[in-house]
Design a protein around this motif. Structure first.
Motif, PDB file in Angstrom:
ATOM      1  N   LEU A 157     -37.904 -41.278 -40.251  1.00  0.00           N
ATOM      2  CA  LEU A 157     -38.082 -39.834 -40.153  1.00  0.00           C
ATOM      3  C   LEU A 157     -39.512 -39.524 -39.733  1.00  0.00           C
ATOM      4  O   LEU A 157     -40.458 -40.149 -40.231  1.00  0.00           O
ATOM      5  CB  LEU A 157     -37.796 -39.159 -41.496  1.00  0.00           C
ATOM      6  N   GLN A 158     -39.644 -38.574 -38.832  1.00  0.00           N
ATOM      7  CA  GLN A 158     -40.943 -38.079 -38.404  1.00  0.00           C
ATOM      8  C   GLN A 158     -40.889 -36.557 -38.409  1.00  0.00           C
ATOM      9  O   GLN A 158     -39.808 -35.969 -38.455  1.00  0.00           O
ATOM     10  CB  GLN A 158     -41.298 -38.623 -37.019  1.00  0.00           C
ATOM     11  N   ALA A 159     -42.054 -35.944 -38.337  1.00  0.00           N
ATOM     12  CA  ALA A 159     -42.105 -34.481 -38.356  1.00  0.00           C
ATOM     13  C   ALA A 159     -43.155 -33.982 -37.392  1.00  0.00           C
ATOM     14  O   ALA A 159     -44.135 -34.672 -37.095  1.00  0.00           O
ATOM     15  CB  ALA A 159     -42.407 -33.972 -39.763  1.00  0.00           C
ATOM     16  N   GLN A 160     -42.906 -32.783 -36.882  1.00  0.00           N
ATOM     17  CA  GLN A 160     -43.887 -32.024 -36.105  1.00  0.00           C
ATOM     18  C   GLN A 160     -44.040 -30.674 -36.802  1.00  0.00           C
ATOM     19  O   GLN A 160     -43.385 -29.698 -36.449  1.00  0.00           O
ATOM     20  CB  GLN A 160     -43.411 -31.860 -34.654  1.00  0.00           C
ATOM     21  N   PRO A 161     -44.880 -30.624 -37.836  1.00  0.00           N
ATOM     22  CA  PRO A 161     -44.967 -29.407 -38.660  1.00  0.00           C
ATOM     23  C   PRO A 161     -45.287 -28.152 -37.870  1.00  0.00           C
ATOM     24  O   PRO A 161     -44.744 -27.079 -38.151  1.00  0.00           O
ATOM     25  CB  PRO A 161     -46.082 -29.752 -39.658  1.00  0.00           C
ATOM     26  N   ALA A 162     -46.184 -28.248 -36.877  1.00  0.00           N
ATOM     27  CA  ALA A 162     -46.553 -27.058 -36.115  1.00  0.00           C
ATOM     28  C   ALA A 162     -45.363 -26.478 -35.375  1.00  0.00           C
ATOM     29  O   ALA A 162     -45.276 -25.264 -35.159  1.00  0.00           O
ATOM     30  CB  ALA A 162     -47.682 -27.392 -35.139  1.00  0.00           C
ATOM     31  N   ALA A 163     -44.435 -27.344 -34.968  1.00  0.00           N
ATOM     32  CA  ALA A 163     -43.236 -26.888 -34.253  1.00  0.00           C
ATOM     33  C   ALA A 163     -42.087 -26.613 -35.207  1.00  0.00           C
ATOM     34  O   ALA A 163     -41.011 -26.184 -34.755  1.00  0.00           O
ATOM     35  CB  ALA A 163     -42.816 -27.934 -33.220  1.00  0.00           C
ATOM     36  N   GLY A 164     -42.266 -26.877 -36.516  1.00  0.00           N
ATOM     37  CA  GLY A 164     -41.175 -26.685 -37.463  1.00  0.00           C
ATOM     38  C   GLY A 164     -40.019 -27.601 -37.159  1.00  0.00           C
ATOM     39  O   GLY A 164     -38.871 -27.152 -37.047  1.00  0.00           O
ATOM     40  N   ARG A 165     -40.293 -28.896 -37.070  1.00  0.00           N
ATOM     41  CA  ARG A 165     -39.274 -29.822 -36.569  1.00  0.00           C
ATOM     42  C   ARG A 165     -39.297 -31.128 -37.354  1.00  0.00           C
ATOM     43  O   ARG A 165     -40.356 -31.633 -37.722  1.00  0.00           O
ATOM     44  CB  ARG A 165     -39.525 -30.106 -35.090  1.00  0.00           C
ATOM     45  N   VAL A 166     -38.117 -31.663 -37.635  1.00  0.00           N
ATOM     46  CA  VAL A 166     -37.939 -33.008 -38.178  1.00  0.00           C
ATOM     47  C   VAL A 166     -37.204 -33.839 -37.140  1.00  0.00           C
ATOM     48  O   VAL A 166     -36.283 -33.347 -36.467  1.00  0.00           O
ATOM     49  CB  VAL A 166     -37.151 -32.983 -39.510  1.00  0.00           C
ATOM     50  N   ILE A 167     -37.614 -35.085 -36.985  1.00  0.00           N
ATOM     51  CA  ILE A 167     -37.019 -35.979 -35.987  1.00  0.00           C
ATOM     52  C   ILE A 167     -36.544 -37.231 -36.703  1.00  0.00           C
ATOM     53  O   ILE A 167     -37.314 -37.852 -37.456  1.00  0.00           O
ATOM     54  CB  ILE A 167     -38.042 -36.350 -34.898  1.00  0.00           C
ATOM     55  N   ALA A 168     -35.293 -37.591 -36.508  1.00  0.00           N
ATOM     56  CA  ALA A 168     -34.726 -38.793 -37.119  1.00  0.00           C
ATOM     57  C   ALA A 168     -34.366 -39.788 -36.023  1.00  0.00           C
ATOM     58  O   ALA A 168     -33.748 -39.422 -35.015  1.00  0.00           O
ATOM     59  CB  ALA A 168     -33.488 -38.441 -37.939  1.00  0.00           C
ATOM     60  N   HIS A 169     -34.766 -41.049 -36.212  1.00  0.00           N
ATOM     61  CA  HIS A 169     -34.408 -42.132 -35.298  1.00  0.00           C
ATOM     62  C   HIS A 169     -33.381 -43.032 -35.974  1.00  0.00           C
ATOM     63  O   HIS A 169     -33.580 -43.450 -37.122  1.00  0.00           O
ATOM     64  CB  HIS A 169     -35.638 -42.961 -34.932  1.00  0.00           C
ATOM     65  N   LEU A 170     -32.316 -43.349 -35.258  1.00  0.00           N
ATOM     66  CA  LEU A 170     -31.310 -44.294 -35.722  1.00  0.00           C
ATOM     67  C   LEU A 170     -31.242 -45.440 -34.717  1.00  0.00           C
ATOM     68  O   LEU A 170     -30.934 -45.219 -33.538  1.00  0.00           O
ATOM     69  CB  LEU A 170     -29.925 -43.649 -35.833  1.00  0.00           C
ATOM     70  N   VAL A 171     -31.544 -46.658 -35.169  1.00  0.00           N
ATOM     71  CA  VAL A 171     -31.489 -47.839 -34.307  1.00  0.00           C
ATOM     72  C   VAL A 171     -30.425 -48.771 -34.864  1.00  0.00           C
ATOM     73  O   VAL A 171     -30.528 -49.240 -36.002  1.00  0.00           O
ATOM     74  CB  VAL A 171     -32.858 -48.551 -34.250  1.00  0.00           C
TER      75      VAL A 171
END
Length: 742
Positions: free
Chosen positions: A506-520
């Protein structure tokens, strides 16, 4: 023209500049930045001449490989085509290794992959070509929207290379403690990096590439790549004397003939073989090693000066001569190169091969970290990735921030030639393609960047080794999702749970209000990924999303996901509520989920935090860690050093607030042959002491799992300081630290 009056650049003595390099920017980083031309002043017109041609080429390639480019109208991602030309290092996403190696097809193969930085396309190892006649390579890269990278070895030196005389070679080559040349791979030698003439020689090849137009420089083996048998040339011995004088005489107030030289270090100032003038001012470390029969193995535990000398190769942290030397040499090279470029109204981005200071982005060879999962028959097996694999990548990021005092720069991983990497000689074409599909996405999933091996020496050629199709496909995918890969902050992976077999980060871009999930995907049958369908992903989330989209690396498609949100549900292991459920229709190799929120809110706090570790043979740059349920855990260096490697010791202390009575746990993997002694203290009081004994015949394997034991201590509620130490003979390794009751 440079002034003929030369001044010292550092405390090693006078370090003359190249005649072509002006002696400016000698001071602090502030001065260097002030005299650096901003990247925005680069004329972008010369980069766009071939834009239409490059765009048509990219479209033709994508059609040939059947890559769909479905894109949500408000996705906010870059259109796939020519990558935007980066204005700063943090604008880089897509790196490739493109060493031309005088190959006729190198330029064509490089142009077939959408890249933003052709790393070390030009590279000087032995004899150097005339780069002034090769400026067309730079122009073609710029037309394709890519930075053109050069580079040079800072270590390798061949007799008679580039027309140097025998006298020049003998002066610039380093020595072993017997005063002999030390041959590497039965082919070349290492330069004496304390020698001002050799430093100028290294700079010469980099500055010639700057003159020919390179945008970035890949400086290889910047610490000289010394083994413990090297560095004992007259320049190195003199520099070690100066280091001892600074550290012990000037700072420690010892006398030059102090009796402590003998009582602590066995240096006999009365012996003219060691100290001709009977003081440390003329100390001959090589003679000292020979006299005490340590010359064949200078780093052995019996040598009391081994820790003061330090670890020769890559030492950049800690208090030792090698760390001091390596930092000073690298600082000299980077300041000189930036000054040279600035005088020509240029901006050249600099990186070292290996994590270092004063870089624009980091580069790390990943061969030894992957531990390639080869089966007994020598074939590759795409096995399940373990937590320690991911910890190794995150530890690179942690170490980078420690070296750069918190500055966030791209950390790039590449397959270094021959560095534990059976890339070319042990794998089939199918193996290599499968490996890229299985393991390259891990790097991006951890917030780092992978440099795709497009062209290089030793037979590396994506057009002929079975990897070009996979590289092109992944490169286009990386380019398309580039806004989701930059400016991210690491989040606790335990805040997500997937129904199938996959690495999830899991990663986040707080300024953009976004969570990013990677599935490998990690469900493989031999070399073939098993497509997972109808699975689900659960994420602890404090607010209801606006929209969830899934980016599929295999198809290039972007789809709006089916999802539900329950503000009252709690993911196991969390202590506050909020749960997102996402349907994942299909996962073959790599999916990236973009979760847009109405506003940023930290993920629900954890009651249990696990900090993974990776055993990296270097001094940890950090030793104090604040652990909370609301903050994402760092990855840490898994080595806990004992008395033997004092220069690598920087063992951890954790500051933790427990909401209730809880536990501190740690899992010990392995111990060195000499053994170790684990100490755990809570608020300065001993809570656990344990002797660790090697059970596999004295072998020093940090991942052998010969201990395989979890140690636990109880901790009362409240704020506490927990320290882990080792006062035993040698190291032990830790897989993870766990905090229960946060």
């Amino acid at each position: 023209m440079a002034s003929k009056t030369r001044k010292p650049m550092d405390s090693f003595g006078a370090l003359d500049c190249l005649d072509a390099i002006e002696p400016v920017c000698r001071g602090t980083d502030r001065i260097v930045r002030r005299c650096t031309v901003p990247t925005e002043t680069i004329d972008r017109r010369r980069f766009l001449g071939g834009a239409v041609l490059a765009g048509l080429t990219a479209i033709a390639i994508s059609r040939r490989h059947g890559i769909a480019r479905t894109r949500a109208p408000d996705a906010g991602l870059e259109k796939v085509g020519i990558p935007p030309f980066p204005k700063a290092p943090d604008g880089l996403t897509l790196f490739t290794i493109n060493e031309f190696d005088s190959a006729a097809d190198a330029l064509t193969v490089s142009l077939s992959v959408p890249s933003q930085n052709w790393l070390r396309a030009w590279f000087k190892w032995g004899n150097a070509p005339d780069w002034s006649k090769m400026t067309g390579d730079v122009a073609r890269a710029h037309q394709a929207g890519a930075l053109f990278g050069g580079g040079t070895t800072c270590s390798a030196l061949y007799p008679h290379e580039n027309g140097i005389t025998n006298a020049q070679f003998m002066d610039m080559a380093t020595r072993d403690p017997y005063g002999r040349l030390y041959k590497i791979s039965n082919a070349y030698y290492h330069g004496a990096i304390e020698n001002p003439a050799y430093r100028r020689y290294v700079l010469k090849w980099a500055t010639l590439q700057i003159e020919a137009g390179v945008d970035s420089l890949f400086m290889d083996e910047v610490c000289g790549a010394y083994s413990s048998h090297e560095g004992y040339d007259p320049y190195g011995l003199a520099a070690f004397r100066r280091y001892l004088l600074r550290r012990f005489v000037e700072s420690g107030h010892w006398r030059v003939d102090d009796p402590r030289w003998k009582s602590q270090f066995q240096v006999d100032c009365d012996d003219p073989r060691e100290c001709p003038d009977h003081s440390i001012r003329t100390f001959d470390y090589a003679a000292y090693l020979r006299k005490n029969h340590w010359a064949d193995h200078p780093d052995q535990p019996a040598n009391p000066l081994a820790g003061i000398w330090g670890r020769d190769n890559w030492a950049v942290s800690g208090e030792s001569y090698c760390a001091f030397r390596n930092n000073a040499v690298w600082r000299y090279w980077t300041s000189q190169l930036r000054a040279y470029a600035a005088k020509r109204q240029r901006r050249v981005w600099i990186a070292a091969n290996g994590l270092n200071r004063w870089v624009d982005y980091q580069i790390a060879g990943g061969g030894t970290l992957w531990n390639f999962p080869l089966q007994a028959d020598g074939k590759l097996k795409c096995a399940a990735a373990t937590a320690s694999d991911m910890a190794a990548w995150r530890q690179l990021y942690t170490e980078s921030q420690g070296l750069l005092h918190g500055k966030d720069v791209p950390v790039v991983v590449f397959n270094d030639w021959g560095d534990g990497m059976p890339w070319m000689d042990k794998l089939t074409d199918a193996d290599r393609a499968a490996w890229l599909g299985a393991y390259a996405p891990e790097i991006f999933a951890c917030g780092l960047f992978f440099a795709y091996p497009v062209h290089g020496p030793f037979g590396c050629n994506a057009a002929t080794d079975g990897t070009l199709g996979v590289i092109q496909q992944q490169a286009r995918f990386v380019q398309a999702i580039s806004p989701l890969l930059r400016g991210v902050t690491w989040q606790d992976p335990s805040a997500a749970s997937y129904d199938g077999k996959a690495v999830v980060t899991l990663q986040a871009q707080p300024a953009a209000g976004r969570v990013i999930a990677h599935l490998v995907n990690r469900d493989y049958a031999g070399m073939t990924p098993i497509q997972q369908t109808g699975k689900g992903l659960r994420i602890a989330l404090a607010v209801r999303p606006k929209v969830v989209r899934i980016h599929n690396a295999d198809t290039g498609e972007v789809t709006t996901a089916q999802w539900s949100y329950d503000p009252h549900a709690i993911l196991p292991g969390r202590r506050t509520s909020g749960l997102l459920k996402v349907a994942v229709p299909s996962l073959r190799t790599w999916n990236v989920l973009r979760i847009d929120l109405p506003h940023w809110a930290p993920l629900p706090s954890a009651s249990v935090v696990t900090v993974p570790c990776a055993p990296l043979w270097q001094r940890p740059s950090l030793n104090r860690f604040h652990i909370t349920g609301a903050a994402p855990p760092l990855s840490m260096n898994g080595f806990v050093q004992g008395r033997l490697n004092a220069d690598l010791r920087n063992n951890p202390t954790f500051i933790v607030r427990f909401r209730q009575a809880g536990r501190f746990e740690m899992h010990v993997n392995s111990v060195a042959g000499a053994g170790a002694h684990l100490l755990i203290k809570v608020d300065g009081k001993l809570a656990l002491a344990q002797h660790l004994v090697n059970t596999i015949g004295g072998k020093n394997n940090p991942t052998a799992n010969d201990i395989d034991q979890t140690f636990s201590v109880s901790v009362p509620a409240g704020l506490h300081r927990i320290s882990v130490n080792n006062d035993g003979a040698d190291w032990f390794t830790v897989d993870w630290y766990k905090f229960v009751g946060l």
